[in-house]
Design a protein around this motif. Structure first.
Motif, PDB file in Angstrom:
ATOM      1  N   ARG A   1     -11.272   5.226   3.686  1.00 31.01           N
ATOM      2  CA  ARG A   1     -11.135   4.153   2.708  1.00 31.01           C
ATOM      3  C   ARG A   1     -10.522   4.735   1.441  1.00 31.01           C
ATOM      4  O   ARG A   1     -10.743   5.908   1.108  1.00 31.01           O
ATOM      5  CB  ARG A   1     -12.496   3.536   2.378  1.00 31.01           C
ATOM      6  CG  ARG A   1     -13.177   2.891   3.578  1.00 31.01           C
ATOM      7  CD  ARG A   1     -12.412   1.664   4.061  1.00 31.01           C
ATOM      8  NE  ARG A   1     -13.122   0.935   5.099  1.00 31.01           N
ATOM      9  CZ  ARG A   1     -12.979   1.139   6.392  1.00 31.01           C
ATOM     10  NH1 ARG A   1     -12.142   2.079   6.817  1.00 31.01           N
ATOM     11  NH2 ARG A   1     -13.651   0.425   7.275  1.00 31.01           N
ATOM     12  N   PRO A   2      -9.750   3.934   0.705  1.00 32.45           N
ATOM     13  CA  PRO A   2      -9.159   4.445  -0.535  1.00 32.45           C
ATOM     14  C   PRO A   2     -10.224   5.003  -1.469  1.00 32.45           C
ATOM     15  O   PRO A   2     -11.286   4.406  -1.654  1.00 32.45           O
ATOM     16  CB  PRO A   2      -8.473   3.202  -1.130  1.00 32.45           C
ATOM     17  CG  PRO A   2      -8.168   2.339   0.048  1.00 32.45           C
ATOM     18  CD  PRO A   2      -9.303   2.563   1.004  1.00 32.45           C
TER      19      PRO A   2
ATOM     20  N   HIS B   1      -3.316   4.228   6.194  1.00 30.86           N
ATOM     21  CA  HIS B   1      -2.745   2.974   6.680  1.00 30.86           C
ATOM     22  C   HIS B   1      -1.451   3.183   7.446  1.00 30.86           C
ATOM     23  O   HIS B   1      -1.057   2.360   8.271  1.00 30.86           O
ATOM     24  CB  HIS B   1      -2.509   2.021   5.507  1.00 30.86           C
ATOM     25  CG  HIS B   1      -1.563   2.553   4.476  1.00 30.86           C
ATOM     26  ND1 HIS B   1      -1.847   3.661   3.703  1.00 30.86           N
ATOM     27  CD2 HIS B   1      -0.328   2.137   4.095  1.00 30.86           C
ATOM     28  CE1 HIS B   1      -0.849   3.895   2.880  1.00 30.86           C
ATOM     29  NE2 HIS B   1       0.087   2.990   3.108  1.00 30.86           N
TER      30      HIS B   1
ATOM     31  N   TYR C   1      -3.076   8.310  -0.545  1.00 32.96           N
ATOM     32  CA  TYR C   1      -3.694   7.596   0.570  1.00 32.96           C
ATOM     33  C   TYR C   1      -2.638   7.343   1.648  1.00 32.96           C
ATOM     34  O   TYR C   1      -1.615   6.690   1.392  1.00 32.96           O
ATOM     35  CB  TYR C   1      -4.284   6.278   0.074  1.00 32.96           C
ATOM     36  CG  TYR C   1      -5.020   5.500   1.143  1.00 32.96           C
ATOM     37  CD1 TYR C   1      -6.235   5.949   1.623  1.00 32.96           C
ATOM     38  CD2 TYR C   1      -4.494   4.320   1.661  1.00 32.96           C
ATOM     39  CE1 TYR C   1      -6.924   5.244   2.601  1.00 32.96           C
ATOM     40  CE2 TYR C   1      -5.168   3.616   2.632  1.00 32.96           C
ATOM     41  CZ  TYR C   1      -6.380   4.076   3.102  1.00 32.96           C
ATOM     42  OH  TYR C   1      -7.043   3.381   4.072  1.00 32.96           O
TER      43      TYR C   1
ATOM     44  N   THR D   1       0.988   4.501  -4.728  1.00 29.07           N
ATOM     45  CA  THR D   1       0.718   5.752  -5.417  1.00 29.07           C
ATOM     46  C   THR D   1       1.924   6.254  -6.199  1.00 29.07           C
ATOM     47  O   THR D   1       1.954   7.386  -6.623  1.00 29.07           O
ATOM     48  CB  THR D   1       0.307   6.818  -4.402  1.00 29.07           C
ATOM     49  OG1 THR D   1       1.274   6.844  -3.359  1.00 29.07           O
ATOM     50  CG2 THR D   1      -1.060   6.525  -3.837  1.00 29.07           C
TER      51      THR D   1
ATOM     52  N   MET E   1       0.818  -1.211   0.000  1.00 27.78           N
ATOM     53  CA  MET E   1       0.000   0.000   0.000  1.00 27.78           C
ATOM     54  C   MET E   1       0.852   1.262   0.000  1.00 27.78           C
ATOM     55  O   MET E   1       0.521   2.257  -0.596  1.00 27.78           O
ATOM     56  CB  MET E   1      -0.921   0.010   1.220  1.00 27.78           C
ATOM     57  CG  MET E   1      -1.957  -1.102   1.203  1.00 27.78           C
ATOM     58  SD  MET E   1      -3.219  -0.791  -0.006  1.00 27.78           S
ATOM     59  CE  MET E   1      -4.108   0.519   0.801  1.00 27.78           C
TER      60      MET E   1
ATOM     61  N   GLU F   1      -5.377  10.108  -5.676  1.00 25.51           N
ATOM     62  CA  GLU F   1      -5.467  10.297  -4.232  1.00 25.51           C
ATOM     63  C   GLU F   1      -4.185   9.812  -3.571  1.00 25.51           C
ATOM     64  O   GLU F   1      -3.713   8.702  -3.849  1.00 25.51           O
ATOM     65  CB  GLU F   1      -6.654   9.531  -3.644  1.00 25.51           C
ATOM     66  CG  GLU F   1      -6.800   9.735  -2.133  1.00 25.51           C
ATOM     67  CD  GLU F   1      -8.014   9.030  -1.558  1.00 25.51           C
ATOM     68  OE1 GLU F   1      -8.906   9.721  -1.038  1.00 25.51           O
ATOM     69  OE2 GLU F   1      -8.067   7.795  -1.640  1.00 25.51           O
TER      70      GLU F   1
ATOM     71  N   ASP G   1      -6.337  -1.617  -4.724  1.00 25.55           N
ATOM     72  CA  ASP G   1      -7.099  -0.828  -3.758  1.00 25.55           C
ATOM     73  C   ASP G   1      -7.079   0.658  -4.106  1.00 25.55           C
ATOM     74  O   ASP G   1      -7.938   1.414  -3.682  1.00 25.55           O
ATOM     75  CB  ASP G   1      -6.539  -1.012  -2.345  1.00 25.55           C
ATOM     76  CG  ASP G   1      -6.829  -2.396  -1.810  1.00 25.55           C
ATOM     77  OD1 ASP G   1      -7.911  -2.921  -2.122  1.00 25.55           O
ATOM     78  OD2 ASP G   1      -5.977  -2.947  -1.100  1.00 25.55           O
ATOM     79  N   LEU G   2      -6.085   1.099  -4.869  1.00 24.30           N
ATOM     80  CA  LEU G   2      -5.939   2.512  -5.213  1.00 24.30           C
ATOM     81  C   LEU G   2      -6.109   2.683  -6.712  1.00 24.30           C
ATOM     82  O   LEU G   2      -5.526   1.944  -7.498  1.00 24.30           O
ATOM     83  CB  LEU G   2      -4.567   3.027  -4.777  1.00 24.30           C
ATOM     84  CG  LEU G   2      -4.290   2.952  -3.275  1.00 24.30           C
ATOM     85  CD1 LEU G   2      -2.872   3.401  -2.980  1.00 24.30           C
ATOM     86  CD2 LEU G   2      -5.280   3.811  -2.525  1.00 24.30           C
TER      87      LEU G   2
END
Length: 641
Positions: A34-35, A104, A101, A5, A1, A99, A78-79
């Motif tokens: 949440r993503p 996490h 993120y 990005t 995660m 985004e 997830d992204l």
């Protein structure tokens, strides 16, 4: 995660079309995020809600969009990113939304860490808060102090129970030690006062203040010695963790609340409830100081502690915990803070480095949009990235001349003011709410946009390996519900406006316009004294000489109406920031911190704060093009946008 990005490639079918692109990078806020949750809200506010039904899409002028997962070596499903087709009649611009993120990386916040951060805030000057919201600081301090008294009381109850000591025996022993304890307190206080006066060279008034708490303890020892068992440890710990002012406020509030409980029966009797019996006068000190002499106290304190811990775990840790981890520079938090900033720097660098199939830079404009705590994170990332990028910049004569024009305008003094949104020729535009004389934030931003255009043109060239684009393409910084309005309280040691002003003057915090530091001749350019050192260079704090800062907030009232977390960026430090106050009827206008991208019932795209967000992200020209595109998609139907 954490690395998801770092790669933000557009769909292959979109490459090499020649259409200019704008990248919108969204930083989400606190809470159990949440993503894509915040990013999709911003997309819908800017482009209008998506529609899958063809007729509904035509009627509402819904702009098509596609969601693309991050696939590839560093990808994560997830992204995702959101991209649009070309929009507009002449420029045909595309928009890609991303985004950053970070939620996490803030997981696992400890309950104790949140309490320690709140204690740090209690030590700071509450005058930096809005006057009608300072009760929130006082309430938090009283609750923390009451919890401390409750813990001390419960510890005494458990301790005496373990060793089999009754309250009567404990009270008798306290009575016997009253006089010696009072003498000891006075002796220690006198020694401390003399040391402050003679040893440290302090004034008589300060020496008297040093003696005062010890005299208070001596008085309590003579008046009601049993109270010392809870008062002394609670007072000492409170003074150490909360500071002098917060301790005083907390003690007064706690004692006042205890007295309210003591006289609750007579109060209810005024309304015909209960028998109205007055409490035993001899028990009032036990209730006021939460001592062991009033047996029901412990039961009520256990109930209070249970409720306090439950609410803290349920609300403080999930929401305030993110702020505690990021804003408190304790050793345990440094790694997570640096990781978030590192990812932010990588994403910005990636957006600057991306190329279309024909080798041209993909994005000629980047907009950073942030909400809540994300605004502080984005601010930190931008100022760090700017320092990194300006090392590569060699200014041309036209760029230097443009920066000098911004310097002249800033030197005239930017008038602080507020702005709203007005419909103009099928689009939207900013208009001052007050009628003060220019130059104001709007005039300053217009000059910055001209400078950004000149700078981008001058920095673009063709190298041996292909086109070389400007190393700085962040044109706008848009904040929503930003805690930066409380920068003095949150980002300084003392919480005073003077310390914040000093940090701004030393160029630690970039502002709009850039500050003129002592010993410097200019705000924006650094001119080497040695003429052989080359042409002028950009100051490391000149971020907002190239980037426009627009700040949206729901005006708060008494900390419950509007958005207390957000507010105007202090005009004393950053008058060139476009502050835009908003109002809404969502939830009756109360607790609106997460409503910046939510439309009013029955208003839809005509919602005032949706219009403000659209204008802040797109800009006046692009906003007009997006509105025109939506009307064209609607088949010429008149849409109120």
């Amino acid at each position: 995660m954490a690395r998801a990005t770092q790669r933000t490639e557009a769909p292959k079918e979109d490459r090499g079309t020649g259409a200019p692109r704008t990248a919108v990078l969204v930083f989400h806020g606190i809470g159990d995020q949440r993503p894509m949750e915040t990013m999709l809200g911003v997309v819908d506010a800017v482009l209008g809600p998506p529609e899958t039904d063809p007729e509904a899409a035509r009627r509402k002028g819904s702009i098509p969009r596609w969601i693309k997962p991050y696939v590839g070596k560093d990808g994560s499903f997830d992204l995702k990113s959101v991209t649009t087709p070309p929009i507009g009649e002449s420029e045909k611009r595309r928009y890609d939304f991303f985004e950053l993120y970070w939620a996490h990386l803030m997981s696992g916040t400890r309950f104790v860490a949140v309490l320690l951060w709140l204690c740090d805030l209690a030590k700071r000057d509450r005058k930096s808060l809005p006057p009608d919201a300072r009760w929130l600081w006082s309430a938090a301090v009283v609750i923390l102090t009451a919890a401390l008294f409750a813990v001390v009381n419960v510890i005494w109850v458990v301790g005496t129970g373990l060793i089999g000591l009754s309250v009567l025996d404990l009270s008798a022993r306290a009575d016997n030690a009253a006089v010696p304890a009072a003498g000891a307190f006075l002796g220690i206080g006198l020694v401390a006062a003399v040391f402050a006066l003679k040893g440290l060279g302090k004034s008589w008034s300060l020496a008297g203040l040093t003696l005062l708490p010890f005299a208070l303890l001596a008085g309590i020892a003579l008046w009601h010695p049993l109270a010392l068992l809870t008062f002394v440890p609670a007072f000492a710990v409170s003074y150490m963790f909360l500071g002098r002012v917060a301790t005083l406020v907390g003690l007064v509030g706690t004692i006042g609340f205890a007295l309210l409980v003591a006289f609750w029966g007579p109060f209810l009797a005024l309304f015909g409830v209960g028998d109205g019996r007055w409490p035993d006068v001899g028990r009032i000190p036990d209730i006021a100081f939460l001592t062991l002499g009033h047996s029901p106290t412990t039961l009520w304190l256990l109930v209070f502690l249970t409720l306090f811990v439950f609410l803290a775990w349920a609300f403080l840790v999930p929401y305030v915990g993110d702020c505690a981890r990021y804003l408190r520079d304790a050793p345990d938090n440094i790694e997570a803070r640096n990781e978030i900033r590192r990812i932010g720097l990588q994403v910005l660098q990636d957006l600057h480095d991306q190329r279309s199939r024909d080798g041209t830079p993909r994005y000629d404009r980047i907009v950073v949009v942030a909400h809540s705590l994300g605004t502080i994170i984005a601010y930190d990332v931008l100022r760090a990235f700017f320092v990194e990028q300006i090392a590569k910049i060699k200014l041309s004569d036209p760029s230097i001349a443009a920066f000098r024009e911004v310097e002249v305008l800033a030197g005239q003094g930017i008038r602080p003011g507020l702005h709203g949104v007005a419909p103009v020729h099928g689009g939207l535009a900013w208009q001052p709410i007050d009628n003060g004389s220019p130059p104001g934030a709007a005039e300053y931003q217009a000059k910055v946009r001209d400078t950004f255009a000149i700078f981008s043109r001058e920095q673009t060239s063709r190298g041996a390996d292909g086109p070389i684009a400007s190393p700085w393409r962040v044109s706008d910084f848009v904040t929503m519900g930003s805690p930066l309005t409380h920068a003095a309280l949150l980002m300084t040691r003392t919480g005073t406006g003077d310390e914040l002003a000093a940090k701004v003057a030393m160029r630690e915090f970039p502002v709009a316009p850039p500050t003129l530091s002592p010993g410097e001749a200019e705000r924006i350019l650094f001119v080497p004294k040695d003429r052989n050192a080359g042409p002028p260079r950009l100051q490391h704090s000149a971020l907002f000489a190239l980037t426009c800062w627009t700040n949206l907030y729901f005006a708060q009232k008494r900390a419950v109406k509007g958005d207390f977390i957000g507010g105007p960026i202090p005009a004393q430090q950053s008058p060139g920031t476009m502050n835009v106050p908003l109002t809404t009827t969502i939830m009756g206008g109360y607790f609106n911190h997460t409503h910046y991208w939510k439309a009013e019932e029955g208003l839809g795209d005509r919602t005032p704060h949706i219009r403000a967000l659209k204008l802040a992200v797109l800009g006046a020209d692009a906003c007009r093009e997006v509105n025109r595109e939506r009307r064209n998609l609607a088949g010429g139907d008149e849409l109120a946008l």
